[in-house]
Each structure stands twice: as structure tokens, then as C-alpha cells.
Design a protein around this motif. Sequence first.
Motif, PDB file in Angstrom:
ATOM      1  N   ASN A 203       2.746-139.788  42.131  1.00 45.16           N
ATOM      2  CA  ASN A 203       3.563-139.309  43.261  1.00 45.16           C
ATOM      3  C   ASN A 203       4.264-140.442  44.004  1.00 45.16           C
ATOM      4  O   ASN A 203       4.561-140.317  45.202  1.00 45.16           O
ATOM      5  N   TRP A 223       7.533-146.989  50.360  1.00 45.81           N
ATOM      6  CA  TRP A 223       6.650-146.203  51.212  1.00 45.81           C
ATOM      7  C   TRP A 223       7.415-145.023  51.787  1.00 45.81           C
ATOM      8  O   TRP A 223       8.448-145.202  52.447  1.00 45.81           O
ATOM      9  N   ASP A 225       7.512-141.525  54.223  1.00 45.61           N
ATOM     10  CA  ASP A 225       6.861-141.113  55.461  1.00 45.61           C
ATOM     11  C   ASP A 225       6.112-139.792  55.363  1.00 45.61           C
ATOM     12  O   ASP A 225       5.440-139.384  56.316  1.00 45.61           O
ATOM     13  N   GLN A 226       6.212-139.124  54.229  1.00 45.28           N
ATOM     14  CA  GLN A 226       5.374-137.964  53.963  1.00 45.28           C
ATOM     15  C   GLN A 226       5.206-137.836  52.459  1.00 45.28           C
ATOM     16  O   GLN A 226       6.047-138.307  51.692  1.00 45.28           O
ATOM     17  N   PRO A 227       4.107-137.235  52.006  1.00 45.74           N
ATOM     18  CA  PRO A 227       3.853-137.188  50.565  1.00 45.74           C
ATOM     19  C   PRO A 227       4.803-136.261  49.833  1.00 45.74           C
ATOM     20  O   PRO A 227       5.277-135.258  50.387  1.00 45.74           O
ATOM     21  N   LYS A 229       4.848-134.182  46.028  1.00 48.34           N
ATOM     22  CA  LYS A 229       3.861-133.745  45.050  1.00 48.34           C
ATOM     23  C   LYS A 229       4.541-133.387  43.730  1.00 48.34           C
ATOM     24  O   LYS A 229       5.315-132.447  43.665  1.00 48.34           O
ATOM     25  N   GLU A 245      10.196-131.454  43.489  1.00 48.39           N
ATOM     26  CA  GLU A 245       8.735-131.615  43.544  1.00 48.39           C
ATOM     27  C   GLU A 245       8.104-130.450  42.786  1.00 48.39           C
ATOM     28  O   GLU A 245       7.966-129.353  43.315  1.00 48.39           O
ATOM     29  N   SER A 248       4.780-128.767  44.333  1.00 51.96           N
ATOM     30  CA  SER A 248       4.797-128.120  45.644  1.00 51.96           C
ATOM     31  C   SER A 248       5.882-127.060  45.767  1.00 51.96           C
ATOM     32  O   SER A 248       5.966-126.386  46.796  1.00 51.96           O
ATOM     33  N   SER A 252      13.508-131.979  47.877  1.00 52.26           N
ATOM     34  CA  SER A 252      13.545-132.875  49.029  1.00 52.26           C
ATOM     35  C   SER A 252      14.704-133.859  48.919  1.00 52.26           C
ATOM     36  O   SER A 252      15.145-134.210  47.825  1.00 52.26           O
ATOM     37  N   LYS A 260      11.145-148.706  52.678  1.00 51.13           N
ATOM     38  CA  LYS A 260      10.619-147.484  53.275  1.00 51.13           C
ATOM     39  C   LYS A 260      11.616-146.348  53.061  1.00 51.13           C
ATOM     40  O   LYS A 260      12.786-146.579  52.788  1.00 51.13           O
ATOM     41  N   SER A 262      12.419-141.950  54.246  1.00 50.78           N
ATOM     42  CA  SER A 262      12.070-140.716  54.952  1.00 50.78           C
ATOM     43  C   SER A 262      12.358-139.536  54.037  1.00 50.78           C
ATOM     44  O   SER A 262      13.334-139.539  53.276  1.00 50.78           O
ATOM     45  N   VAL A 263      11.497-138.530  54.122  1.00 49.21           N
ATOM     46  CA  VAL A 263      11.581-137.360  53.244  1.00 49.21           C
ATOM     47  C   VAL A 263      11.894-136.123  54.081  1.00 49.21           C
ATOM     48  O   VAL A 263      11.234-135.875  55.095  1.00 49.21           O
TER      49      VAL A 263
END
Length: 300
Positions: A203, A223, A225-227, A229, A245, A248, A252, A260, A262-263
Motif C-alpha cells: 500500500n 508519506w 496523509d491517509q492510508p 488500500k 484502490e 477499498s 482517490s 509527502k 495528501s489523499v
Amino acid sequence: MPKNAQRFAACLTLLTGALLTGLTQTMPAAEILIGDAKSQPESLTIAPGGVLIVGSAATPFVYKVRPGSTAAEKFVDASSEGPGTFFFGMLADAATNTLWTCQLTPVAGVTPVKRHTALRGFDLSTGAQKLRWNLPGDNSTCNDFAIGPDKALYISDTANSKIYKLPAGASTAELFLEDRALYGIDGITFLNGTLYVNNVFSNNLYRIPVDAAGKAGTPVDIWMDQPVKGPDGMRAANGKLLVAENASGKISVITVNGDKASVAVIKEGLKTPTAVEPAGDVIWIAERGAGNAVSIPMPK
């Protein structure tokens, strides 16, 4: 017409327009059954003229859907390749009039399952084969690909933690990168000239650094900011990454800022979405669990 009535009519027109705009932004633009509910469309792409091309992970066929139609026609037939043959990645290369595909054929009588896979290129107009390159090894998973700024085709091999590179005009690909972090590599795309890949097992999202000589370096973990899947098919649009994804049921949008990201989820409730393809003001989605190709409005 009295002024008050004119104002009321104008307001009503604006309100109606706003409501219609809201509906357009939230309702699917199209939902097309690819063959039947068991066809398992794994990947899709848009060819010149708006032709939708969809591969099947359950049959040895690649389908096409003409603009304005909801009927999927067989475009490529690989049934002679052996029992269980199916397709993963699809990518229309308009510049060379080529449909790039990933073909997978199980090795008979082997446990655990092994597959021989091939990169195949077909004429976008006729479906005639133009190129075939078999991935090395006794077991491989040609999954998806992207065309780089250098016009080369970059190919992900999920089972072997590898990216291959097919230079423009070449008939044989070469190893571009092998790294443990790529065990599970799936989606692959270029964003603003930089190569990004995701990992459907871990993931994760990675940036692949490339030096001045064109040599790939160690993948850089981005990185989020939210997972996410089961990140699967991935494409770039409007300076961002679009990701399906599959675990899930979401689509996204990922905004990358250095190391970094953001999602933002733009679609939920899908049955195993495995691919995304931007096409003008819509995004096409392969909904593998439902046998559908679905389009939604492109976010602003």
C-alpha cells in the motif's frame, strides 16, 4: 413581462443550472457492461476518437466500445495462447498507433501457480500484432506501463520487483530497476516528468529518482496523509495522481508535495476498481468486481 417576474425567471434559471451542474458532478457519466458481469475488466484505455479499450482478467479477449455505444466488441482474441490466458495492463499510444497490453498465461500443471507473461503491441486501428516481448523468468506478472518523457515504455513486473524499459522504436525491453521495495509494484505513471509507482501489496507510493545518465536510483517512499488500500491502476491528470484502490472500492486523487502527499477520495462504493484513465472532463474506471467500465466527472 414585469420586472419582478423577469427576476424570478432569471433566478429560477440560475438555480436549475446549479442543480444540473451538481448532478453532473455527482452522477456517473456512463456505466458499460463489458461482455458480462464475470468479464473482470482489469485495465482500460482511451484510443484516439474516444474509443474505449478494455482488457479482461477472466477471458483471453480485449474489448472495444465505440463512442456513443454501450456494446463491447471483441478487438483482440488471444484464445490460441493457451488455457487461462487473460489480460492486465492496457495503454493506447496514439503517437505510434499502438495498443500496449500485458498478456498472462498460466503454466499448466504447476503448483503454486506460475504465469508466463508478455508485452504485446497491437495496431490501434486493426488489432493486428505489431510487437511481442516475453518477460524473462519462469514466473512473471506484466501488470501495467507508462510512456516516459523519453518516449520509452516503462513496464511493471509485480511478481519480480522489477521495472523494464522498452526504448522508443526497440523490439526488446531492458531492465530499468530491480528493488525489494517493488515486490508488489502495480500502477506506474509519470507526473511532471517524474516516475511514480505504487505497491498493491504494501500500500505504498514511491518516486523513482533518475540521474542525468538515465539510471534509476533507490525508490523514495512518499508519506501519504491517509492510508490507501490496494493501490492498483494509476494515472496522472491536472498535476495530480489518480489511483484506483481495489481493496477499498475507492478512487482517490493524490497531491504530491516533495516526499509527502495528501489523499482525497472522489468516488466510493465501487466493486474492486482496478484502473483509472483520464479522458478530457471524465475519468474512466475499470470496475473489475462488477464487469463494468464506469466514468465519473473529472474533479476541478
